[in-house]
Scaffold this active site. Structure first.
Site, PDB file in Angstrom:
ATOM      1  CB  CYS A 184      -0.944   0.016   1.198  1.00  0.00           C
ATOM      2  SG  CYS A 184      -1.974  -1.426   1.285  1.00  0.00           S
ATOM      3  CG  HIS A 229      -3.139   3.462   2.589  1.00  0.00           C
ATOM      4  ND1 HIS A 229      -3.840   3.087   1.464  1.00  0.00           N
ATOM      5  CD2 HIS A 229      -2.964   2.313   3.316  1.00  0.00           C
ATOM      6  CE1 HIS A 229      -4.075   1.789   1.495  1.00  0.00           C
ATOM      7  NE2 HIS A 229      -3.566   1.300   2.620  1.00  0.00           N
ATOM      8  CG  ASN A 258      -6.488  -1.044   1.723  1.00  0.00           C
ATOM      9  OD1 ASN A 258      -5.867  -0.601   0.760  1.00  0.00           O
ATOM     10  ND2 ASN A 258      -5.897  -1.542   2.795  1.00  0.00           N
TER      11      ASN A 258
HETATM   12  N1  ACO Z   1     -18.124  -8.769  10.224  1.00  0.00           N
HETATM   13  C1  ACO Z   1     -18.536  -9.076  11.476  1.00  0.00           C
HETATM   14  N2  ACO Z   1     -17.681  -9.431  12.454  1.00  0.00           N
HETATM   15  C2  ACO Z   1     -16.383  -9.473  12.154  1.00  0.00           C
HETATM   16  C3  ACO Z   1     -15.894  -9.166  10.870  1.00  0.00           C
HETATM   17  C4  ACO Z   1     -16.834  -8.809   9.885  1.00  0.00           C
HETATM   18  N3  ACO Z   1     -16.462  -8.502   8.630  1.00  0.00           N
HETATM   19  N4  ACO Z   1     -14.560  -9.289  10.876  1.00  0.00           N
HETATM   20  C5  ACO Z   1     -14.203  -9.654  12.116  1.00  0.00           C
HETATM   21  N5  ACO Z   1     -15.296  -9.781  12.888  1.00  0.00           N
HETATM   22  C6  ACO Z   1     -15.386 -10.150  14.295  1.00  0.00           C
HETATM   23  C7  ACO Z   1     -14.177 -10.910  14.732  1.00  0.00           C
HETATM   24  O1  ACO Z   1     -14.344 -12.294  14.425  1.00  0.00           O
HETATM   25  C8  ACO Z   1     -14.174 -10.651  16.221  1.00  0.00           C
HETATM   26  O2  ACO Z   1     -15.144 -11.501  16.818  1.00  0.00           O
HETATM   27  P1  ACO Z   1     -14.797 -12.269  18.198  1.00  0.00           P
HETATM   28  O3  ACO Z   1     -14.527 -11.156  19.180  1.00  0.00           O
HETATM   29  O4  ACO Z   1     -16.041 -13.037  18.458  1.00  0.00           O
HETATM   30  O5  ACO Z   1     -13.581 -13.077  17.901  1.00  0.00           O
HETATM   31  C9  ACO Z   1     -14.719  -9.227  16.343  1.00  0.00           C
HETATM   32  O6  ACO Z   1     -15.372  -8.959  15.091  1.00  0.00           O
HETATM   33  C10 ACO Z   1     -13.659  -8.182  16.581  1.00  0.00           C
HETATM   34  O7  ACO Z   1     -12.608  -8.409  15.668  1.00  0.00           O
HETATM   35  P2  ACO Z   1     -11.339  -7.528  15.728  1.00  0.00           P
HETATM   36  O8  ACO Z   1     -10.345  -8.100  14.751  1.00  0.00           O
HETATM   37  O9  ACO Z   1     -10.919  -7.282  17.133  1.00  0.00           O
HETATM   38  O10 ACO Z   1     -11.869  -6.129  15.129  1.00  0.00           O
HETATM   39  P3  ACO Z   1     -11.096  -4.795  15.031  1.00  0.00           P
HETATM   40  O11 ACO Z   1     -11.806  -3.763  15.804  1.00  0.00           O
HETATM   41  O12 ACO Z   1      -9.608  -4.942  15.250  1.00  0.00           O
HETATM   42  O13 ACO Z   1     -11.274  -4.419  13.485  1.00  0.00           O
HETATM   43  C11 ACO Z   1     -10.106  -4.478  11.432  1.00  0.00           C
HETATM   44  C12 ACO Z   1     -10.789  -5.301  12.508  1.00  0.00           C
HETATM   45  C13 ACO Z   1     -11.128  -3.581  10.780  1.00  0.00           C
HETATM   46  C14 ACO Z   1      -9.544  -5.440  10.391  1.00  0.00           C
HETATM   47  C15 ACO Z   1      -8.968  -3.622  12.052  1.00  0.00           C
HETATM   48  O14 ACO Z   1      -8.165  -4.425  12.874  1.00  0.00           O
HETATM   49  C16 ACO Z   1      -8.113  -2.974  11.016  1.00  0.00           C
HETATM   50  O15 ACO Z   1      -8.551  -2.115  10.270  1.00  0.00           O
HETATM   51  N6  ACO Z   1      -6.828  -3.314  10.939  1.00  0.00           N
HETATM   52  C17 ACO Z   1      -5.944  -2.729   9.952  1.00  0.00           C
HETATM   53  C18 ACO Z   1      -6.226  -3.347   8.612  1.00  0.00           C
HETATM   54  C19 ACO Z   1      -5.429  -2.698   7.537  1.00  0.00           C
HETATM   55  O16 ACO Z   1      -5.394  -1.493   7.428  1.00  0.00           O
HETATM   56  N7  ACO Z   1      -4.771  -3.499   6.732  1.00  0.00           N
HETATM   57  C20 ACO Z   1      -3.959  -2.954   5.708  1.00  0.00           C
HETATM   58  C21 ACO Z   1      -3.899  -3.952   4.660  1.00  0.00           C
HETATM   59  S1  ACO Z   1      -3.178  -3.167   3.313  1.00  0.00           S
HETATM   60  C22 ACO Z   1      -2.126  -4.110   2.398  1.00  0.00           C
HETATM   61  O17 ACO Z   1      -0.946  -3.913   2.466  1.00  0.00           O
HETATM   62  C23 ACO Z   1      -2.723  -5.168   1.516  1.00  0.00           C
END
Ligand code: ACO
Length: 322
Positions: free
Chosen positions: A112, A249, A279
């Protein structure tokens, strides 16, 4: 030594829109969960258009807005993690499609942050005196690497491309660029290439998909993006008050909210379009800059910082006057 400036920008996203509700047919999720955790409402998905096609359409827009004749472009750099082929690169195919024969063209991969890396390379190549006008592209069909049964990741990504033409200038408009990396030994964010091939078996392994430890990536992002902005400000004797806007980003609304809070920057100054695109990896920054310009969020003479983080782990930021 000459300086550089942005001559033009362009972007393109595929027509098909996939809403949060559309994702419910594949995974147990909801519009409410996705929107409140990420700020994403919908994303665009390619149906048949390759990364090259998206890059081509964004490039045409950028070249048109630059007013520079395409035959005067002497460098093409494409940032992507989703090239259509291992080789030739998107950049070389793009060169042929644009009809720009014989110029230097190559792809780079810094996930990214890729567009910031590409901008830094092109900027330095022009400033070194060897090149005059560069086409820089961030283009992705990230949905081809998506596991549509993994709700932790499949809700986040979209397809698209953004492009920029930069050119020699008497004024120092692209004033400073920072990039950096820290090897992701803990495998917070990855997508593996096909396995090594045993000649005795000669098996073809399936394409891997994106794996992510979301909470860890979140922590990295909210540390490195404010630090990159702060580093750029400090080494240029500026403060956040000197900035007209920040184009970050578009990975997660909450990452940008927290980064802005920690920097003491008003959210009114943060350009946002994640709601529409999700993203788009290396395409995210150039799409956002192009939209910011086309919607007059960024105006001629504005000073802004664009900043990104991504797989690698990588980061990058640039201080630019439009
Ligand atoms: N819908 C419903 N529930 C979900 C979903 C979904 N799509 N995804 C996860 N959950 C659940 C999980 O299973 C978890 O349930 P549990 O507590 O029963 O286990 C709960 O929601 C909380 O999950 P968390 O992972 O703690 O959620 P968080 O608040 O951390 O948000 C997220 C997750 C949005 C992915 C966040 O961590 C984030 O944005 N991280 C950065 C991601 C990012 O920017 N990545 C860059 C990639 S770029 C590249 O280089 C390709």
């Amino acid at each position: 030594m000459s300086f550089t400036k942005i001559a033009g920008t362009g972007s393109y996203v595929p027509e098909r829109v996939f809403t949060n509700d559309d994702l419910k047919q594949f995974v147990d999720t909801s519009d409410e969960w996705i929107y409140t955790r990420t700020g994403i409402k919908e994303r665009h998905m390619s149906t048949g258009e390759d990364t090259l096609d998206l890059a081509y359409k964004a490039s045409l827009n950028a070249i048109e807005s630059s007013g520079i004749d395409k035959s005067d472009i002497d460098l093409i750099v494409v940032a992507t993690v989703t090239p259509d082929f291992a080789f030739p690169g998107v950049s070389q195919l793009l060169q042929a499609k644009l009809g720009i024969e014989g110029v230097t063209a190559f792809d780079i991969n810094a996930a990214c942050s890729g567009f910031l890396y590409a901008l830094q390379i092109a900027d330095k190549m022009i400033k070194s005196g060897g090149f005059h006008n560069a086409l820089i592209v961030g283009a992705e069909t990230l949905t081809r690497l998506t596991d549509w049964r993994d709700r932790n990741t499949c809700v986040l990504f979209g397809d698209g491309a953004g492009a920029m033409v930069i050119t020699e200038s008497k004024e120092n408009n692209i004033a400073d660029i920072i990039t950096g990396a820290q090897g992701d030994e803990d495998m917070l964010l990855y997508c593996k290439n096909p396995d090594l091939k045993d000649p005795e078996v000669n098996a073809i392994s399936p394409q891997d998909h994106i794996h992510m430890k979301g909470a860890e990536v979140f922590k990295f992002a909210t540390r490195i993006m404010p630090k990159t902005v702060q580093d750029l400000l400090e080494r240029n004797d500026l403060t956040v008050e000197d900035l007209d806007c920040v184009v970050a980003h578009q990975a997660n609304q909450r990452i940008i909210d927290k980064s802005a809070r920690d920097l003491g920057i008003d959210m009114d100054k943060m350009f946002m379009n994640i709601g529409k695109y999700g993203n788009t990896s290396a395409a995210s920054v150039p799409i956002a800059i192009d939209e910011a310009i086309r919607t007059n969020f960024l105006k001629k003479g504005d000073k802004f910082i664009t900043v990104a983080f991504g797989g690698g782990l990588t980061w990058g930021g640039a201080l630019i006057t439009l």
